[in-house]
Write a protein that holds these residues in place. Sequence first.
Motif, PDB file in Angstrom:
ATOM      1  N   PHE A  46       0.710  -1.195  -0.116  1.00 13.73           N
ATOM      2  CA  PHE A  46       0.033  -0.154   0.030  1.00 13.73           C
ATOM      3  C   PHE A  46       0.755   1.035   0.036  1.00 13.73           C
ATOM      4  O   PHE A  46       1.936   1.336   0.531  1.00 13.73           O
ATOM      5  CB  PHE A  46      -0.803  -0.243   1.469  1.00 13.73           C
ATOM      6  CG  PHE A  46      -1.969  -0.897   1.384  1.00 13.73           C
ATOM      7  CD1 PHE A  46      -2.768  -1.787   0.348  1.00 13.73           C
ATOM      8  CD2 PHE A  46      -1.552  -2.326   2.148  1.00 13.73           C
ATOM      9  CE1 PHE A  46      -3.461  -2.950   0.751  1.00 13.73           C
ATOM     10  CE2 PHE A  46      -1.957  -2.889   1.960  1.00 13.73           C
ATOM     11  CZ  PHE A  46      -3.034  -3.388   1.452  1.00 13.73           C
ATOM     12  N   PRO A  47       0.737   2.370  -0.997  1.00 16.38           N
ATOM     13  CA  PRO A  47       1.589   3.651  -1.041  1.00 16.38           C
ATOM     14  C   PRO A  47       1.361   4.253   0.810  1.00 16.38           C
ATOM     15  O   PRO A  47       1.845   5.580   0.982  1.00 16.38           O
ATOM     16  CB  PRO A  47       0.880   4.051  -2.030  1.00 16.38           C
ATOM     17  CG  PRO A  47      -0.593   3.439  -1.958  1.00 16.38           C
ATOM     18  CD  PRO A  47      -0.808   2.080  -1.891  1.00 16.38           C
ATOM     19  N   ALA A  48      -0.495   4.446   1.289  1.00 19.60           N
ATOM     20  CA  ALA A  48      -0.646   4.874   2.532  1.00 19.60           C
ATOM     21  C   ALA A  48       0.234   4.019   3.375  1.00 19.60           C
ATOM     22  O   ALA A  48       0.230   3.439   3.526  1.00 19.60           O
ATOM     23  CB  ALA A  48      -2.164   4.625   2.703  1.00 19.60           C
ATOM     24  N   ARG A  49       0.812   4.625   4.529  1.00 15.55           N
ATOM     25  CA  ARG A  49       1.330   3.940   5.107  1.00 15.55           C
ATOM     26  C   ARG A  49       1.145   4.130   6.670  1.00 15.55           C
ATOM     27  O   ARG A  49       1.793   3.555   7.584  1.00 15.55           O
ATOM     28  CB  ARG A  49       3.237   4.013   4.866  1.00 15.55           C
ATOM     29  CG  ARG A  49       3.486   3.917   4.003  1.00 15.55           C
ATOM     30  CD  ARG A  49       5.410   3.953   3.679  1.00 15.55           C
ATOM     31  NE  ARG A  49       5.916   3.847   4.837  1.00 15.55           N
ATOM     32  CZ  ARG A  49       6.817   4.872   5.408  1.00 15.55           C
ATOM     33  NH1 ARG A  49       6.529   6.331   5.041  1.00 15.55           N
ATOM     34  NH2 ARG A  49       6.938   5.086   6.232  1.00 15.55           N
ATOM     35  N   ALA A  50       0.818   5.398   6.603  1.00 15.82           N
ATOM     36  CA  ALA A  50       0.025   5.982   7.894  1.00 15.82           C
ATOM     37  C   ALA A  50      -1.365   5.326   8.403  1.00 15.82           C
ATOM     38  O   ALA A  50      -2.484   5.329   8.143  1.00 15.82           O
ATOM     39  CB  ALA A  50       0.468   7.671   7.797  1.00 15.82           C
ATOM     40  N   VAL A  51      -1.933   4.814   9.488  1.00 20.75           N
ATOM     41  CA  VAL A  51      -3.070   4.532  10.376  1.00 20.75           C
ATOM     42  C   VAL A  51      -3.011   4.878  11.569  1.00 20.75           C
ATOM     43  O   VAL A  51      -1.873   4.420  12.365  1.00 20.75           O
ATOM     44  CB  VAL A  51      -2.582   2.668  10.127  1.00 20.75           C
ATOM     45  CG1 VAL A  51      -2.694   2.379   8.557  1.00 20.75           C
ATOM     46  CG2 VAL A  51      -1.815   2.551  10.737  1.00 20.75           C
ATOM     47  N   ALA A 207      -8.999   8.197  -0.738  1.00 22.92           N
ATOM     48  CA  ALA A 207      -9.551   9.673   0.669  1.00 22.92           C
ATOM     49  C   ALA A 207      -8.309   9.429   1.674  1.00 22.92           C
ATOM     50  O   ALA A 207      -8.485  10.380   2.198  1.00 22.92           O
ATOM     51  CB  ALA A 207     -10.121   8.965   1.188  1.00 22.92           C
ATOM     52  N   LEU A 208      -6.821   8.453   1.291  1.00 24.36           N
ATOM     53  CA  LEU A 208      -6.483   8.870   2.437  1.00 24.36           C
ATOM     54  C   LEU A 208      -5.356   8.534   2.070  1.00 24.36           C
ATOM     55  O   LEU A 208      -4.577   9.575   0.948  1.00 24.36           O
ATOM     56  CB  LEU A 208      -5.522   6.933   2.354  1.00 24.36           C
ATOM     57  CG  LEU A 208      -6.268   5.953   3.112  1.00 24.36           C
ATOM     58  CD1 LEU A 208      -6.146   4.107   3.609  1.00 24.36           C
ATOM     59  CD2 LEU A 208      -7.850   6.236   4.500  1.00 24.36           C
ATOM     60  N   THR A 209      -4.060  10.243   3.374  1.00 28.46           N
ATOM     61  CA  THR A 209      -2.699  10.012   3.144  1.00 28.46           C
ATOM     62  C   THR A 209      -2.261   9.670   2.345  1.00 28.46           C
ATOM     63  O   THR A 209      -1.679   7.878   3.039  1.00 28.46           O
ATOM     64  CB  THR A 209      -3.051  10.847   4.482  1.00 28.46           C
ATOM     65  OG1 THR A 209      -2.084  12.400   3.935  1.00 28.46           O
ATOM     66  CG2 THR A 209      -2.226   9.718   5.383  1.00 28.46           C
ATOM     67  N   LEU A 210      -1.669  10.107   2.055  1.00 33.41           N
ATOM     68  CA  LEU A 210       0.006   9.124   1.215  1.00 33.41           C
ATOM     69  C   LEU A 210       1.495  10.512   1.564  1.00 33.41           C
ATOM     70  O   LEU A 210       2.750   9.607   1.312  1.00 33.41           O
ATOM     71  CB  LEU A 210      -0.020   9.672  -0.413  1.00 33.41           C
ATOM     72  CG  LEU A 210      -1.229   8.923  -0.912  1.00 33.41           C
ATOM     73  CD1 LEU A 210      -1.058   8.935  -2.252  1.00 33.41           C
ATOM     74  CD2 LEU A 210      -1.127   7.040  -0.856  1.00 33.41           C
ATOM     75  N   ASN A 211       0.759  11.074   3.210  1.00 33.51           N
ATOM     76  CA  ASN A 211       2.038  11.699   3.450  1.00 33.51           C
ATOM     77  C   ASN A 211       3.608  10.995   4.274  1.00 33.51           C
ATOM     78  O   ASN A 211       2.801   9.638   5.389  1.00 33.51           O
ATOM     79  CB  ASN A 211       1.552  12.114   4.347  1.00 33.51           C
ATOM     80  CG  ASN A 211       2.110  13.720   5.245  1.00 33.51           C
ATOM     81  OD1 ASN A 211       3.698  13.514   5.133  1.00 33.51           O
ATOM     82  ND2 ASN A 211       1.737  14.889   5.559  1.00 33.51           N
ATOM     83  N   GLU A 212       4.252  11.310   3.522  1.00 33.09           N
ATOM     84  CA  GLU A 212       5.671   9.901   4.382  1.00 33.09           C
ATOM     85  C   GLU A 212       6.028  10.669   5.909  1.00 33.09           C
ATOM     86  O   GLU A 212       6.583   9.851   6.362  1.00 33.09           O
ATOM     87  CB  GLU A 212       6.686  10.410   3.006  1.00 33.09           C
ATOM     88  CG  GLU A 212       6.360  10.058   1.557  1.00 33.09           C
ATOM     89  CD  GLU A 212       6.260   8.607   1.880  1.00 33.09           C
ATOM     90  OE1 GLU A 212       6.971   7.973   2.935  1.00 33.09           O
ATOM     91  OE2 GLU A 212       5.578   7.682   1.680  1.00 33.09           O
ATOM     92  N   ASP A 213       5.793  11.625   6.016  1.00 27.73           N
ATOM     93  CA  ASP A 213       5.807  11.893   7.520  1.00 27.73           C
ATOM     94  C   ASP A 213       4.697  11.887   9.069  1.00 27.73           C
ATOM     95  O   ASP A 213       3.781  11.780   8.594  1.00 27.73           O
ATOM     96  CB  ASP A 213       5.622  13.884   7.675  1.00 27.73           C
ATOM     97  CG  ASP A 213       6.161  14.349   8.714  1.00 27.73           C
ATOM     98  OD1 ASP A 213       6.291  13.210  10.248  1.00 27.73           O
ATOM     99  OD2 ASP A 213       6.532  15.503   9.004  1.00 27.73           O
ATOM    100  N   ILE A 214       4.870  10.357   9.102  1.00 20.06           N
ATOM    101  CA  ILE A 214       3.489   9.438   9.451  1.00 20.06           C
ATOM    102  C   ILE A 214       3.298  10.473  11.059  1.00 20.06           C
ATOM    103  O   ILE A 214       1.820  10.599  11.199  1.00 20.06           O
ATOM    104  CB  ILE A 214       4.296   8.576  10.449  1.00 20.06           C
ATOM    105  CG1 ILE A 214       4.940   7.620   8.906  1.00 20.06           C
ATOM    106  CG2 ILE A 214       3.325   7.893  10.866  1.00 20.06           C
ATOM    107  CD1 ILE A 214       4.060   7.005   7.943  1.00 20.06           C
ATOM    108  N   ALA A 215       3.920  11.233  11.632  1.00 18.88           N
ATOM    109  CA  ALA A 215       3.383  11.260  12.449  1.00 18.88           C
ATOM    110  C   ALA A 215       2.339  12.921  12.671  1.00 18.88           C
ATOM    111  O   ALA A 215       1.949  13.067  13.510  1.00 18.88           O
ATOM    112  CB  ALA A 215       4.363  12.610  13.901  1.00 18.88           C
ATOM    113  N   LYS A 216       2.819  14.256  11.399  1.00 22.26           N
ATOM    114  CA  LYS A 216       2.392  14.963  11.500  1.00 22.26           C
ATOM    115  C   LYS A 216       0.977  14.495   9.558  1.00 22.26           C
ATOM    116  O   LYS A 216       0.734  15.071   9.086  1.00 22.26           O
ATOM    117  CB  LYS A 216       2.651  15.794  10.226  1.00 22.26           C
ATOM    118  CG  LYS A 216       3.604  15.787  12.185  1.00 22.26           C
ATOM    119  CD  LYS A 216       4.863  17.381  11.758  1.00 22.26           C
ATOM    120  CE  LYS A 216       4.951  17.719  12.543  1.00 22.26           C
ATOM    121  NZ  LYS A 216       6.463  19.275  12.307  1.00 22.26           N
TER     122      LYS A 216
END
Length: 412
Positions: A46-51, A207-216
Amino acid sequence: MTKRRVVVTGLGMVSPVGNDVETSWNNIVNGQSGIGELTRLNQEEFPARAVAELKDFNIEDYMEKKDARKMDRFTQYAVVASEMAVKDSGLDISKNAERVGVWIGSGIGGMETFEKQFETFQKRGYKRVSPFFVPMMIPDMAAGQVSISLGAKGMNSCTVTACASGTNSIGDAFKVIQRGDADAMITGGTEAPISQMAMAGFVANTALTLNEDIAKASRPFDKNRDGFVMGEGAGILVLEELEHALARNATIYAEIVGYGSTGDAYHITAPAPGGEGGVRAMKQSLEDAGLDPSTVGYINAHGTSTPYNDKYETMAIKEVFGEHAYKLAVSSTKSMTGHLLGAAGGVEAIFTVLSLKDQVLPPTINLETPDPECDLDYVANQSRKSDLEVAMSNSLGFGGHNATIVFKTYKA
């Protein structure tokens, strides 16, 4: 006919920011995020890594393994949170079981069970599919299992309105008590959507963020927001008719006084322009409560960190509250919990109730770059004290569902 008054007497929660209400609320007030990297699934898919996953949660700490195996994760969460809420309330259900009901919503139900059993079917045929497959998968089973676990024999139901499911369930349960069909309701929302197909589906519809900065990654109302973070958990409240609560000297957290529910009739995923449906839901809830908009001091916003939602919800708040929109506080606790889909309304209702109890406004963290189209007071990055009497919680869902509930400080 006089409306019966309804109060909140018990709270229970398992969430990405804590496996009980006290821990969750302390972390929210202190701006501590529960969002991290995906661990339950293969990140490479998955390209979305933040959960926003639960941490250090072992279901065998709460129930027998043999019982847990017959429940999907979303049902397990609901049972655990409901038992916490009832214990917190001190309610003895056995004294009045037929007048105590359950109304718990879930947006997608047992998605994880469906996936696993389909894999079994493909590899080994129908005879190896679990006989518990259907009762584990269906969204109403959270309410069913809670009823069985706690012995609540009153009205038993489940609202499925996507991300509005938890708020709609609380509002619907509120109305059950208000009209006299129950004396107490165990209600809220539950969800366990961190599964292969749920992740794939939400990635596919962008719908999901693809932001690489997980904390933000979850940054509601920030100009650089790009999607929501998937979360899991359950938030359950015990609602009770006021006289019933007073007769047993129950602790009263707040009074629930208003409920609004509308449909956009516009699009399957996008909110109506200007948040028109949300406008009507908020106005309905205030009319139901008999309150002037100027009395509202805080709104726990749906605030998903998606471009359209945050813009249109801001517009809707301005439409409903006029100049007062700039005087009240608005925050999105999804900046810390992620988006719990059908459980969001339950968890956020608890945060809204506790904001009244503790007279504190929870923050919207990661709000760093102002968006000119989102120009309200979002309690940026740090919580703060406030004199609150009335607070509102909003939820919006795919399908054009809008739900709003209003709480106020209890006064005799």
